[in-house]
Motif scaffolding. Structure first.
Motif, PDB file in Angstrom:
ATOM      1  N   CYS A 184      21.191  34.427  68.551  1.00  0.00           N
ATOM      2  CA  CYS A 184      21.861  34.684  69.828  1.00  0.00           C
ATOM      3  C   CYS A 184      21.824  36.187  70.111  1.00  0.00           C
ATOM      4  O   CYS A 184      22.251  36.994  69.280  1.00  0.00           O
ATOM      5  N   PHE A 214      17.947  33.200  71.769  1.00  0.00           N
ATOM      6  CA  PHE A 214      18.505  32.597  72.978  1.00  0.00           C
ATOM      7  C   PHE A 214      19.647  33.482  73.459  1.00  0.00           C
ATOM      8  O   PHE A 214      20.223  34.246  72.689  1.00  0.00           O
ATOM      9  N   GLN A 215      19.981  33.378  74.759  1.00  0.00           N
ATOM     10  CA  GLN A 215      20.990  34.255  75.327  1.00  0.00           C
ATOM     11  C   GLN A 215      22.402  33.879  74.899  1.00  0.00           C
ATOM     12  O   GLN A 215      23.216  34.747  74.603  1.00  0.00           O
TER      13      GLN A 215
END
Length: 420
Positions: A184, A214-215
């Motif tokens: 993340c 991933f955001q």
């Protein structure tokens, strides 16, 4: 021992230290680290904190007269040799928002500090690699030689202790393998004296290139340059097999967010009953290549490009044309790369792709002493707990030639020595 990282809320150097040090009973070693680095007025403390109702370990690097490291992040900036200290204001997912002054250190100064520190050679090498990765990322971004790089927050005492601490812990653990889930990174912007920078910050983004990220749902900076440098050096495997978890630690970030703001680190062992892992099978029919082009070089080239295995099988195509079926087994993450290799390497118009699973026994390579010399032996762990020994052919062949005996004699001695 196998190390598994789960950066579902990002990763930073202090989160890594907070998670792994308690698992290795190494808090005292971390607290003694500033003195070994010659960093005066620096202290390492561990405390239990709650993150989303879960108890976690928080590693704090406290510098006398400065804001505690747990209250800021070490977002990296670089400068040439001519620069002036300045205040830096920012916000991020592991920290509080505030302004404070940081020390600037040249990359070469940090290298000298690590080289002179009281560390094991393994820990020293890892620490130097962490800062080398950081320095190379900054040098490329700013278009300057590595020796001209000056770190801003990453050059502070807190970041140095975080990364050297991570190196000491990894050298103490010496993991047989490292696995990781997607990282993340967060989203939004961070405010700096140089303006607003997108998340992930440039250094973090550069260090995490090639790794799955991933955001996440929170608009904050969740992964920092120190955490990204650790991953860049470790290069963990993101295709997780079935593992048996032995111990788990949670290293807290500074903020209590809407999700557990912590890095989960687990010490695992392999599943001796055989772990299932995803695989991809690539294949194509070849009826227009010469025997020379289909030789061993083709298969070896594919293996060198990360194929797990590659083989050719004779087939009969339409109109009675003899041909070869080329099949390549690989990790799903390598399928696209190997597909492009095949399309470039062999005269085919297309490559078929099939997804599947394979069951893999736990295995390791041991070195055993025999009357004929040292032999490498593959050891497979079977489901009933017993072991199967497969001496390496090349190792046996060389020993047999030197001793003037048969390869079979060497192989039998290697198996006997392995059991003994």
């Amino acid at each position: 021992m196998i190390l598994k990282l789960e950066p579902y809320s990002g990763i930073s150097g202090d989160m890594f230290m907070g998670a792994l040090a308690p698992l290795l009973d190494a808090e005292a070693e971390m607290m003694a680290l500033p003195a070994k680095l010659g960093l005066e007025n620096v202290e390492v403390r561990f405390e239990d904190v709650i993150r989303s109702t879960i108890r976690c370990s928080k590693a704090n690097v406290i510098v006398a007269g400065q804001t505690p490291a747990s209250e800021h992040h070490e977002h990296g900036h670089t400068h040439g040799h001519k620069h002036e200290p300045h205040d830096h204001h920012h916000a991020h997912g592991h920290a509080h928002d505030h302004a404070h002054t940081h020390a600037h250190r040249a990359y070469t100064d940090i290298v000298l500090l690590i080289q002179q520190a009281d560390l094991t050679e393994g820990a020293r090498e890892l620490a130097l690699n962490f800062f080398l990765k950081l320095g190379e990322a900054e040098a490329e971004m700013h278009g300057m030689p590595l020796e001209d790089v000056h770190f801003h927050e990453v050059g502070g005492e807190d970041a140095i202790v975080d990364l050297v601490g991570a190196a000491v812990l990894l050298d103490k653990l010496k993991p047989d393998a490292v696995f990781c889930t997607p990282v993340c990174v967060g989203s939004g912007f961070v405010k700096t004296a140089h303006g607003r920078l997108p998340v992930p910050a440039p250094a973090t983004e550069k260090l995490l290139q090639g790794l799955p990220t991933f955001q996440g749902p929170i608009e904050k900076e969740m992964s920092t340059p120190t955490g990204a440098a650790i991953l860049a050096v470790l290069q963990p495997d993101f295709d997780l097999p079935t593992l048996i978890t032995q111990k788990t630690g949670l290293g807290a970030g500074s903020r209590d967010l809407d999700q557990p703001n912590a890095l989960r680190v687990s010490l695992c062992s392999a599943n001796h009953k055989g772990s299932q892992e995803p695989v991809t099978l690539l294949e194509t029919n070849l009826d227009n290549m010469s025997a020379e082009d289909l030789g061993a070089d083709l298969l070896q080239d594919l293996l060198d490009q990360a194929a797990l295995d590659a083989w050719l099988s004779p087939i009969l195509m339409k109109k009675g044309r003899p041909a070869q079926l080329l099949q390549v087994l690989c990790k799903p993450s390598d399928a696209e790369k190997l597909t492009h290799v095949l399309l470039k390497r062999v005269p085919t118009l297309g490559v078929r792709q099939f997804e599947g699973k394979r069951t893999v026994l736990s295995r390791e390579v041991r070195v055993v002493s025999t009357p004929f010399g040292v032999i490498e032996v593959k050891v497979h762990q079977l489901a009933d707990g017993s072991e199967r020994f497969l001496p390496e052919y090349e190792s046996c062949r060389l020993a047999a030639e030197t001793a003037g005996v048969s390869i079979r004699d060497v192989r039998e001695e290697a198996c006997r020595s392995s059991r003994g």
